[in-house]
Design a protein around this motif. Structure first.
Motif: not given
Length: 178
Positions: A84-92, A150-157
């Motif tokens: 997914m395009p927001y994967r970097g936030w979740v991995w970080a 993770l919050v940023r990843g959740l928002v982008l999700y």
């Protein structure tokens, strides 16, 4: 199951990882902002006794569920969003929390064990306090960064899911079905 099918539970797993990580970050934060400064006002015997008691009672299923759950759920969520395009936030977020976890296991827990094994309260405190407080700040910052990611990843999700839903709805409502 893929993200596009909307049946993977990615949002639930990512949300649960965020909550678990937030709970643990909060524990570390409270130690940094309140518990350790309050204990710093105590004499050696009280300091050591209270820290030993905390170290005993924190080893419980509720704390371990969030402490270990944040790592496991974060790993599952990172795997689920790997394309997914927001994967970097979740991995970080996962990496930041994994580092906080390693600090805990590599520094704070051994210091706790040393505190438990030292008979003289003054010696125990001298060996423990400054190092433990310093490492706690490191893990508090790392886990807080992890939560933020993770919050940023959740928002982008959520934004991604809304975009996919809008595209599906538009395609289904067009006369040609395209």
């Amino acid at each position: 199951m893929t993200e596009k099918q909307g049946t993977s539970g990615t949002g639930w797993v990512l949300g649960a990882a965020t909550v678990a990580m937030g709970l643990v970050a909060g524990v570390f934060y409270v130690f940094a902002c309140a518990i350790m400064p309050a204990l710093a006002r105590s004499d050696d015997r009280v300091f050591v006794e209270v820290m030993r008691n905390i170290n005993d009672v924190i080893q419980n299923p509720v704390f371990f569920l969030s402490f270990m759950g944040a790592l496991v759920l974060g790993g599952v969520a990172a795997w689920q969003v790997r394309r997914m395009p927001y994967r970097g936030w979740v991995w970080a977020g996962l990496v930041a929390y994994a580092l906080a976890f390693l600090v805990t296991v590599g520094f704070n827990i051994p210091l706790n064990d040393g505190l438990a094994d030292t008979a003289d309260a003054a010696v125990a405190r001298e060996r423990f306090e400054d190092a433990w407080v310093g490492w706690n700040v490191v893990r508090a910052v790392l886990s807080t960064v992890g939560v933020g990611c993770l919050v940023r990843g959740l928002v982008l999700y959520g934004a991604f899911q809304r975009r996919v839903f809008s595209q599906r709805t538009a395609a289904q409502s067009s006369p040609s079905g395209v």
